[in-house]
Design a protein around this motif. Structure first.
Motif: not given
Lengths: 307, 253
Positions: A264-277, A279-285
């Motif tokens: 959840g936290v990784v997803e939120a930060f990914t969206v904040e930094v790289w944008g909504d597109a 979203r799921y890349v950070g968490a699954f990475a």
């Protein structure tokens, strides 16, 4: 990113992550007792959301409720989410999986059945309630309840975080401190010996599904409070929560909690930094990275089952 | 328990605690038990001897409901119990210490013992005291995770766990397997004590010498059939037993 933004994003991530954690418990408990990846659990979550919305659509009058009324509506939504989630999970086990266990079906058959059950359930809900999103009736005024370090926490956020924490503490207690919990853990470790101790495996498995279903159903309702419910809403949160269970070490209850919060936290930060597109890349990475170094997950341990 | 009381129930004394008759068990097409007849009287200790694959474990598993016989009967207290699921058999006073100990590796010693009392609302503290009295080592390690115990300690835990269910008949599958001789002796001393305290034992063993010293009677199984049975000291003195199971070189035939 300013300190202020950091806290905002962290709160967002914690709220999302606590929901993932609650859903992930359902995956991890069932995996523990049956070594089954119950992909239909995402539909238990979805049905819980519909249960809450439909109950509230019936109960909530047009005027904006407040105070005790609001609390009552939230309680009704949670109750219906829980009851529907628990009921669907109960019948899912009884109708889809128990006949396979009776016949000693191979694991792959269980997996295909799980996927089939998932398709069946969300298409059934789509057929019955339409394929357009159903809005969550307004139960309260979504104002700010507290401000921490300049970040605001809304009623919805506090509601999700608070109820998720209560559920996580409760399930941890059930698993580690109650008789049902010791039955669940015994079946997970050695079903044959558990039954020699007088544990009724069918009963424990059924209750495990219901326990996960109650929580998944409430999570579905809570997820709905952020906007609306729709028949495919289980898919992405379900997959993410499943990933969270694997990340934490599937079969491990506290691991599922940790995995959920992390994603959840990784997803939120990914969206904040790289944008909504992204979203799921950070968490699954993160999932892939962790599993490269710890294939059994963060808290997972491979304890060989003795013959 | 005087004479007249027994007279009211003349048949009672004759009913063995456990009775297997004509027991035939199959694994698929393979017949593992080819008609076993066996009795265990109340308070007895009975040994089942035989080589690997003779059907000893299969016999125990059939008694505790893990396997269903195709033919024949299992009677406990004279009541048929074949066909009853193993989790229900615990209520009939049956305890089973499985082969390979199989303690719950990720639970503590105490949690394992409590699992043994799962059929009760809560574990009986007297039983816990009794188990800790028999196995002081377990009392010292009650908070330890069972998977970290030594093999001997795990065997003690497996026996203690079964005793927590207040079994009238305790089935033991190879309690000496893989353990050092000194530990084996300790465990058999404790089993003797358990038997003297009134628990009936049915014991499967490769260690024929220890088993026959503990047991009152014994049965020898070969490829699913009873080939020999009798009082333990008779079996212990039998040259064929001595040759086959005690590693002695004796001229047979």
């Amino acid at each position: 990113m300013s300190f202020h933004d950091f806290w905002d994003v962290l709160v967002l991530g914690a709220v999302l992550g606590s929901l993932y954690a609650v859903i992930a418990i359902g995956y991890t408990l069932v995996y523990g007792v049956l070594q089954l990846l119950n992909f239909a659990h995402s539909e238990v979550f979805m049905v819980g959301g519909f249960g809450g919305v439909i109950a509230l659509t019936i109960f909530v009058p047009a005027t904006d409720p407040s105070g005790l009324q609001s609390i009552a509506y939230v309680a009704v939504g949670m109750l219906f989410g829980a009851v529907l989630g628990g009921t669907v999970a109960f019948f899912l086990e009884k109708v889809a999986y128990r006949p396979l266990r009776r016949r000693g079906a191979p694991r792959l058959v269980f997996l295909i059945t799980a996927i089939g059950a998932s398709f069946f359930l969300y298409n059934l809900v789509g057929k019955l309630f339409g394929r357009n999103p159903m809005p969550m009736p307004s139960m309260y005024e979504n104002k700010t309840v507290v401000t921490i370090f300049g970040s605001t926490i809304s009623v919805t956020q506090a509601l999700i975080l608070g109820s998720a924490v209560v559920m996580l503490v409760a399930v941890d207690y059930v698993v580690n401190r109650t008789k049902l919990g010791s039955g669940i853990r015994a079946v997970a470790q050695d079903p044959e010996v558990a039954s020699l101790m007088g544990v009724n495996i069918d009963k424990v498995v059924s209750r495990t599904f219901v326990l996960g279903g109650l929580m998944g159903g409430v999570a579905g309702f809570l997820f709905g409070t952020t906007n609306q419910v729709f028949y495919t809403m289980g898919f992405l949160p379900g997959i993410t929560a499943f990933a969270a269970a694997v990340l934490g070490g599937i079969g491990n209850v506290r691991g599922a909690m940790l995995g959920g919060l992390t994603l959840g936290v990784v997803e939120a930060f990914t969206v904040e930094v790289w944008g909504d597109a992204w979203r799921y890349v950070g968490a699954f990475a993160v999932l892939v990275l962790v599993l490269m170094f710890r294939p059994t997950g963060i808290l997972g341990e491979r304890v060989a089952r003795t013959a | 328990m005087s004479g007249p009381e027994l007279d009211k129930n003349p048949g009672e004394q004759g009913t063995p605690l456990l009775e297997l008759s004509g027991l035939r068990v199959f694994y698929g097409a393979i017949e593992a038990l080819k008609g076993i007849d066996l009795t265990v009287g109340r308070g007895e200790a009975v040994a089942l001897l035989g080589a690997n694959g003779a059907g000893k474990s299969t016999t125990l598993k059939t008694v505790s409901g893990m396997l269903a016989p195709r033919h024949g009967e299992v009677r406990l207290h004279g009541e048929r119990i074949d066909g009853i699921a193993s989790h229900e058999l615990v209520r009939f006073g049956l305890g089973h210490v499985p082969e390979g100990r199989r303690v719950f590796a990720r639970m503590t010693v105490l949690e394992n013992l409590n699992m043994g009392a799962y059929r009760f609302r809560r574990p009986d503290p007297d039983d816990l005291d009794r188990v800790f009295g028999l196995f002081p080592r377990l009392a010292e390690r009650r908070k330890q995770i069972a998977g970290t115990l030594s093999g001997g300690e795990q065997q003690m835990l497996a026996i203690g766990r079964a005793l927590m269910g207040k079994p009238e008949l305790l089935l033991l599958d190879e309690p000496s397997m893989g353990l050092a001789p000194l530990i084996v002796e300790q465990i058999f001393d404790i089993l003797r004590e358990v038997n003297e305290q009134g628990t009936t034992l049915l014991l499967v063993e490769q260690n024929a010498s220890e088993a026959l010293q503990l047991a009152n009677r014994g049965y020898v199984l070969e490829t699913g059939e009873v080939v020999m049975s009798g009082p333990a000291d008779t079996l212990l003195a039998d040259p064929r037993i001595r040759a086959a199971y005690l590693g002695e070189h004796v001229e047979v035939d």
